[in-house]
Design a protein around this motif. Structure first.
Motif, PDB file in Angstrom:
ATOM      1  N   ALA A 201       0.829  -1.207   0.000  1.00  0.00           N
ATOM      2  CA  ALA A 201       0.000   0.000   0.000  1.00  0.00           C
ATOM      3  C   ALA A 201       0.863   1.257   0.000  1.00  0.00           C
ATOM      4  O   ALA A 201       0.506   2.271  -0.594  1.00  0.00           O
ATOM      5  CB  ALA A 201      -0.935  -0.003   1.211  1.00  0.00           C
ATOM      6  N   VAL A 202       2.014   1.193   0.670  1.00  0.00           N
ATOM      7  CA  VAL A 202       2.905   2.361   0.705  1.00  0.00           C
ATOM      8  C   VAL A 202       3.290   2.753  -0.727  1.00  0.00           C
ATOM      9  O   VAL A 202       3.249   3.924  -1.095  1.00  0.00           O
ATOM     10  CB  VAL A 202       4.165   2.078   1.557  1.00  0.00           C
ATOM     11  CG1 VAL A 202       5.117   3.263   1.512  1.00  0.00           C
ATOM     12  CG2 VAL A 202       3.768   1.749   2.992  1.00  0.00           C
ATOM     13  N   ASP A 203       3.640   1.752  -1.550  1.00  0.00           N
ATOM     14  CA  ASP A 203       4.008   2.047  -2.943  1.00  0.00           C
ATOM     15  C   ASP A 203       2.827   2.587  -3.730  1.00  0.00           C
ATOM     16  O   ASP A 203       2.973   3.486  -4.549  1.00  0.00           O
ATOM     17  CB  ASP A 203       4.524   0.775  -3.636  1.00  0.00           C
ATOM     18  CG  ASP A 203       5.830   0.320  -3.025  1.00  0.00           C
ATOM     19  OD1 ASP A 203       6.607   1.197  -2.596  1.00  0.00           O
ATOM     20  OD2 ASP A 203       6.062  -0.909  -2.950  1.00  0.00           O
ATOM     21  N   ILE A 204       1.660   2.000  -3.467  1.00  0.00           N
ATOM     22  CA  ILE A 204       0.478   2.461  -4.193  1.00  0.00           C
ATOM     23  C   ILE A 204       0.167   3.912  -3.827  1.00  0.00           C
ATOM     24  O   ILE A 204      -0.110   4.740  -4.694  1.00  0.00           O
ATOM     25  CB  ILE A 204      -0.723   1.530  -3.909  1.00  0.00           C
ATOM     26  CG1 ILE A 204      -0.474   0.200  -4.625  1.00  0.00           C
ATOM     27  CG2 ILE A 204      -2.040   2.153  -4.370  1.00  0.00           C
ATOM     28  CD1 ILE A 204      -1.394  -0.911  -4.224  1.00  0.00           C
ATOM     29  N   LEU A 205       0.266   4.230  -2.546  1.00  0.00           N
ATOM     30  CA  LEU A 205       0.015   5.614  -2.130  1.00  0.00           C
ATOM     31  C   LEU A 205       1.052   6.551  -2.737  1.00  0.00           C
ATOM     32  O   LEU A 205       0.756   7.698  -3.058  1.00  0.00           O
ATOM     33  CB  LEU A 205      -0.012   5.738  -0.607  1.00  0.00           C
ATOM     34  CG  LEU A 205      -1.182   5.033   0.089  1.00  0.00           C
ATOM     35  CD1 LEU A 205      -1.138   5.285   1.597  1.00  0.00           C
ATOM     36  CD2 LEU A 205      -2.530   5.480  -0.463  1.00  0.00           C
TER      37      LEU A 205
END
Ligand SMILES: Nc1ncnc2c1ncn2[C@@H]1O[C@H](COP(=O)(O)OP(=O)(O)OP(=O)(O)O)[C@@H](O)[C@H]1O
Ligand SMILES: [Mg+2]
Length: 333
Positions: A140-144
């Motif tokens: 999720a960190v990468d997606i954000l």
């Protein structure tokens, strides 16, 4: 016109709502197709059926609404599947994964009880893209980061109420993109946001579209956005598509009196438009829609036939269709 490799094709769609006041004939024979890689816009006044059309594509219409007729052919790895006939289980595999939504109000799309990271992770887990929530939160960190969320390592642990409106919508877009969808349906994705944030979110959608090989169905009542974002446009009025064309053709050469009025209401297409106050009359009640052409009571050019018969879809130029009697032998245009 370049050739079209369709990703989805809506044919002759009819949707009614069975209310105590009567049957709302919300979608009345709508057909269109979206080509792979394009941004296709649905534009029109409030209540004309944009959201109902969007939701019908993956059968998100709930009671008292009912999809009465039509087909929604989705080309899944080149193979046509009718989403209106598919089993619920199989459809759920497509919805949120291959076809995902971004709705108007980010607050209502997010669960206040879970962090934004958890919600991205949950969507990915649901569609088997990660084995565990823990792995999902890491991803999720990468997606954000992809959706340009500031300080994603911190934000991933935030609850929706800890985020600004623009950050929330970035989160929603992140959730929507987490399963690498082929088609993203963005229904007024920036209407609830202030003007600067609207521009940022639209720039973000453009960037993502270029990077991620996306097809976008963009729903808006804002002609400025249409001019800025879209390849092709369908103009809806009272549950029908009255005109469809390439965006340049539509702005340069609008044929339907309703489209002409819409464009006159925004002399500068880059100006934002919230209301179309300069079109006389109001959107009709769809329990008792006007006979014939649904626009005829507001049309300055209405002829006898317009109140009697539904106008045919006419191709007035390659890729430019209009449903209006003026362009038949009755109108002599
Ligand atoms: N749950 C419902 N019950 C009854 N009628 C409904 C329901 N949902 C939608 N409708 C009707 O269907 C028609 C189309 O509504 P829709 O929400 O698609 O409009 P829209 O073009 O998205 O408008 P807006 O620009 O305001 O979002 C309207 O006449 C609306 O009143
Ligand atoms: Mg809507």
């Amino acid at each position: 016109m370049s050739s079209c490799d369709p990703i989805i094709e809506v044919k002759n769609l009819y949707v009614n709502f069975y209310t105590y006041a009567g049957v709302v004939k919300a979608i009345d024979g709508v057909s269109f197709r979206i080509c792979r890689g394009e941004t296709y816009c649905l534009v029109g006044e409030t209540g004309c059926g944009k959201s109902v059309t969007a939701k019908s594509l993956t059968r998100l219409i709930r009671s008292p609404g009912r999809i009465e007729k039509g087909s929604v052919i989705y080309y899944r790895d080149g193979k046509p599947v009718d989403l209106l006939k598919l089993g619920e289980e199989e459809l759920r595999g497509i919805r949120g994964a291959e076809i995902s939504y971004i709705f108007q109000d980010p607050s209502s799309s997010l669960d206040p009880l879970y962090t934004i990271g958890y919600q991205v992770a949950e969507t990915m887990k649901e569609h088997g893209r990660v084995a565990s929530i823990k792995e999902g939160i890491r991803r999720a960190v990468d997606i954000l980061r992809t959706v340009l969320m500031p300080d994603p390592e911190t934000r991933v642990k935030n609850y929706p109420h800890e985020l600004s409106g623009g950050m929330k919508q970035r989160g929603v877009i992140g959730i929507s993109l987490s399963n690498k969808p082929r088609l993203v349906i963005a229904d007024e994705p920036t209407t609830a946001l202030d003007a600067t944030v609207q521009d940022q979110i639209m720039d973000l959608l453009k960037k993502l579209k270029a990077e991620e090989d996306l097809t976008v169905l963009l729903i808006t009542h804002n002609m400025g956005l249409v001019a800025d974002m879209c390849d092709r446009v369908a103009v809806m009025y009272a549950g029908r598509i009255v005109e469809e064309a390439d965006v340049f053709e539509l702005f340069a050469n609008p044929k339907h009196p309703y489209t002409q009025a819409l464009l006159r209401a925004v002399p500068n297409p880059m100006k934002r438009m919230d209301k179309l106050e300069s079109i006389p009359g109001t959107v009709p009640n769809l329990i008792f829609p006007p006979s014939g052409c649904r626009f005829h009571p507001r049309c300055p050019f209405a002829m006898d036939i317009c109140s009697r018969e539904r106008p045919p879809d006419l191709e007035v130029a390659p890729g430019h269709r209009v449903a209006c009697w003026l362009y038949t032998e009755h109108g002599g245009r």
